[in-house]
Design an enzyme around this catalytic site. Structure first.
Site, short mmCIF file in Angstrom:
data_model
loop_
_atom_site.label_atom_id
_atom_site.label_comp_id
_atom_site.label_asym_id
_atom_site.label_seq_id
_atom_site.Cartn_x
_atom_site.Cartn_y
_atom_site.Cartn_z
CB CYS A 2 -0.85 0.02 1.26
SG CYS A 2 -1.86 -1.44 1.41
NE ARG A 27 4.29 1.64 -1.48
CZ ARG A 27 5.40 1.01 -1.14
NH1 ARG A 27 6.48 1.14 -1.88
NH2 ARG A 27 5.45 0.24 -0.09
CD1 TRP A 74 -2.81 -4.55 -5.01
CD2 TRP A 74 -1.72 -5.79 -3.51
NE1 TRP A 74 -2.60 -5.79 -5.57
CE2 TRP A 74 -1.93 -6.57 -4.67
CE3 TRP A 74 -1.05 -6.37 -2.45
CZ2 TRP A 74 -1.51 -7.87 -4.79
CZ3 TRP A 74 -0.61 -7.69 -2.57
CH2 TRP A 74 -0.85 -8.43 -3.71
CG ASN A 100 2.59 -0.56 3.26
OD1 ASN A 100 1.95 -1.55 2.90
ND2 ASN A 100 3.79 -0.28 2.80
N GLY A 101 1.26 -2.73 5.64
CA GLY A 101 1.89 -3.91 6.23
C GLY A 101 0.81 -4.90 6.66
CD GLU A 479 11.92 -10.63 -17.08
OE1 GLU A 479 11.71 -11.40 -16.13
OE2 GLU A 479 11.46 -9.47 -17.13
CE LYS A 483 8.58 -7.49 -17.15
NZ LYS A 483 9.21 -8.35 -16.24
CD GLU A 486 5.13 -8.66 -14.36
OE1 GLU A 486 4.99 -8.07 -13.29
OE2 GLU A 486 6.13 -8.53 -15.07
CG HIS A 502 11.74 -34.89 -23.20
ND1 HIS A 502 12.11 -36.21 -23.39
CD2 HIS A 502 12.79 -34.15 -23.61
CE1 HIS A 502 13.34 -36.26 -23.85
NE2 HIS A 502 13.79 -35.02 -24.00
CE LYS A 601 8.72 -1.63 -9.88
NZ LYS A 601 9.08 -2.39 -11.08
C1 AGP Z 1 8.53 -8.19 -12.43
O1 AGP Z 1 8.06 -7.61 -13.63
C2 AGP Z 1 7.49 -8.20 -11.34
N1 AGP Z 1 7.02 -6.91 -11.05
C3 AGP Z 1 7.93 -8.98 -10.12
O2 AGP Z 1 8.22 -10.29 -10.53
C4 AGP Z 1 9.15 -8.42 -9.39
O3 AGP Z 1 10.31 -8.61 -10.17
C5 AGP Z 1 9.33 -9.20 -8.06
O4 AGP Z 1 8.20 -8.95 -7.27
C6 AGP Z 1 10.59 -8.82 -7.28
O5 AGP Z 1 10.54 -7.47 -6.91
P1 AGP Z 1 11.89 -6.80 -6.35
O6 AGP Z 1 12.90 -6.87 -7.46
O7 AGP Z 1 11.51 -5.40 -5.98
O8 AGP Z 1 12.34 -7.60 -5.16
#
Ligand code: AGP
Length: 606
Positions: A2, A27, A74, A100-101, A479, A483, A486, A502, A601
């Site tokens: 949050c 966030r 969030w 937040n937490g 990766e 992307k 996501e 396989h 994020k």
């Molecule tokens: C990546 O596009 C995502 N947002 C997510 O996988 C992110 O890389 C992961 O949560 C790790 O975050 P950090 O690098 O801030 O630790």
């Protein structure tokens, strides 16, 4: 997860808070709210949904107030509704609080408070804190906070005001990040820097356990309630650096920033063309003392860790285990004082990665973090830190953080190899010569996006998209698949090209979109046959390739030739078209690319 913004000063608290929340939308954004004290009265407004709903609700409330707290949420406890939105109030409506937490013992605390006659309007853990503050309040908010924080278990960044003390703001930091900005006599406190940059670049990063009392100036107390002074740092990030700068989205801006980001990332690691990691480097003796290396991270950071594993094993010839942070707590049997634990984290606040760091330290491992955020929790708790210096990454989908993490891990691997005499200065010089050309080669890709836009339009309605590659290319497609899924919500899966026969080949049917990454010279023929395999089943193959483009072009539906580099550096180039493909596909689907559904994020809860 949050975002919190608190303010006490001469400006209109409502405006400062709303603008600050806007800069924290990345966030989390399923509800938002604020409380201010106007002419001695506590005013609170909160709405589910995006921040714009709150702004609408406040249109006819000019609010002449100079102190307040705000929150963008969030959800972790309780659905995103008006009632569950923060701020939360004490039963007597005297105290308002944002959080937040996660409060881990909130159930037992709530039951006890209900037995004592208190009531609750929400299903959140946060409301319990507000009610506890009422219970312990005897006319001094600071004293009440000192008592309550000793009862709470879990993680919490708090912003608290009380109608009975209209010129006082109290904040607490336990695990969840909080940064404080000093603008003349004004004080701003927020979960992250962009909310503060418009007003000041003079920041204090509150330490874990710090308690901030703002009343006629400010005083910070440590976890034991001792008065402490925290260093004021001046950051170079301008507000523009955290803004979109003319791009449509943060993700687009951050993809296109990568030439500069790689240059900046290298700037603090190379001196006169030689590797110099400063305090982050190890001596030969220290390196000799390690008999195992772990790389631990989450998501994209973990996928950068795959490349780091390859680089350390190839150049320094040290075996490396790359483990997901959320799994590390179950798979860390061999950690001891002879272990080097490398953590990778853009935000430096990811709870799973922070937990892995602490577990490693508990087992006497030496810890080094590769991070993009100075003074983040993981940065402060690790023994050594290597900074990506990519600048603020706001989009949920990580792009420039990934390439600068990979770059940082390469330099780290070369430093290890040099110290251990596994590579000569001359060989390193040759590699660094290629490294220095990467920003220009990334720019070449960014100047040639049309083929990627076209393919994005062709796959935007696909139900599944498959990525295939071998060796380093397999790491690149892992990766790439993340992307796309996501930001486009299309089921995207990375398949080890050699594994198709396989089982996974059963997934390929007429028209299946397949992205193949084929850059590694020594396995080109095998990847070539894998492309043939999926093409024979009707796949529409988009090949991202290095040399031998002609050969691959003939078996691909479309191909994208990368600028030439050495095999070990191709992952930094191959990921750019993958990032762009994800971005354009999301745009073609009309999705909110910077704030994808269900994601945030910085995942600061486990
Ligand atoms: C990546 O596009 C995502 N947002 C997510 O996988 C992110 O890389 C992961 O949560 C790790 O975050 P950090 O690098 O801030 O630790």
């Amino acid at each position: 997860m949050c975002g919190i913004v608190c303010y006490s000063g001469k400006n209109a608290a409502k405006d400062v808070i709303l603008e600050g929340l806007e800069r924290l939308e990345y966030r989390g954004y399923d509800s938002a709210g604020l409380s201010v004290i106007e002419k001695g009265k506590l005013f609170t407004a909160k709405r589910s949904g995006k921040l714009s709903n709150l702004k609408l609700a406040l249109l006819d409330h000019p609010l002449e107030a100079n102190i307040g707290i705000g929150h963008i949420r969030w959800a972790t406890h309780g659905a995103p509704t008006d009632l569950n939105a923060h701020p939360h109030l004490s039963n007597d409506k005297n105290i308002a609080l944002v959080h937040n937490g996660i409060i881990e013992n909130f159930h037992e605390l709530k039951e006890k408070l209900i037995k004592e006659g208190y009531h609750f309007t929400s299903s959140t853990d946060t409301e319990v804190i507000a009610v506890l503050l009422e219970k312990y309040y005897e006319g001094d908010l600071l004293e009440a906070v000192k008592k309550v924080r000793k009862i709470l278990k879990g993680s919490y960044a708090l912003g608290i005001i009380a109608q009975s003390e209209p010129d006082r703001l109290v904040c607490v930091r336990c695990e969840s990040p909080l940064v404080m900005g000093l603008a003349g006599g004004d004080v701003l406190v927020a979960s992250d820097i962009p909310s503060i940059l418009k007003y000041t670049n003079k920041l204090i990063y509150l330490e874990n356990g710090d308690l901030l009392d703002v009343k006629d100036g400010y005083q910070i107390y440590d976890i034991d309630d001792n008065k402490v002074d925290r260093e004021i740092k001046e950051v170079s990030w301008s507000l523009e650096a955290a803004s979109k700068e003319g791009f449509d989205h943060f993700m687009e801006k951050e993809i296109f920033e990568q030439p500069r980001a790689i240059e900046d990332c290298l700037r603090n690691k190379l001196v006169d063309g030689k590797i110099d990691l400063g305090d982050a480097s190890f001596t030969k003796e220290e390196l000799r003392n390690f008999n195992k290396v772990y790389i631990v991270a989450c998501g994209t950071a973990s996928y950068a860790g795959n490349i780091g594993k390859y680089a350390i094993e190839k150049f320094a010839q040290i075996p490396v285990v790359n483990e997901l942070a959320s799994e590390f707590r179950y798979n860390n049997h061999f950690i001891d004082e002879k272990t080097l634990l490398i953590l990778v984290s853009q935000s430096g606040e990811t709870a799973d990665t922070l937990a892995a760091l602490r577990e490693g330290k508990r087992k006497k491992a030496t810890t080094l973090v590769v991070t993009n955020v100075l003074a983040s929790s993981i940065d402060r708790e690790a023994d050594k830190s290597v900074y990506c210096l990519a600048g603020p990454e706001i989009a949920v989908a990580s792009t420039k953080a990934y390439t600068t993490q990979v770059m940082s891990l390469y330099i780290l691997a070369l430093d290890f190899a040099l110290k251990l005499k596994k590579i000569t200065e001359k060989e390193v010089e040759e590699i660094l010569k290629e490294v220095s050309k990467l920003p220009g080669k990334i720019q070449e890709i960014l100047d040639n996006t049309d083929p990627i836009k076209e393919f994005a339009n062709e796959i935007k309605d696909a139900s599944s998209v498959f990525y295939i590659g071998r060796g380093l290319d397999y790491y690149s497609v892992i990766e790439g698949a993340l992307k796309l899924k996501e930001v486009s919500y299309i089921h995207s899966e990375a398949l080890a090209a050699g594994e198709l026969k396989h089982g996974t080949l059963a997934l390929i049917e007429e028209g299946s979109p397949v992205i193949a990454v084929a850059t590694q010279e020594n396995i080109m023929d095998k990847t070539f046959s894998n492309i043939e395999e999926v093409r024979a089943r009707g796949a529409k193959v988009f090949t991202i390739c290095g040399e031998n483009a002609e050969k691959l072009e003939n078996v691909s539906y479309k191909s994208y030739k990368l600028p030439q580099t050495i095999d070990s550096l191709y992952p930094i180039l191959a990921v750019i078209p993958e990032q762009l493909l994800a971005y354009y596909t999301s745009g073609a689907k009309g999705l909110d690319v910077d704030k994808p559904r269900n994601l945030a994020k910085s995942v600061t809860v486990e």
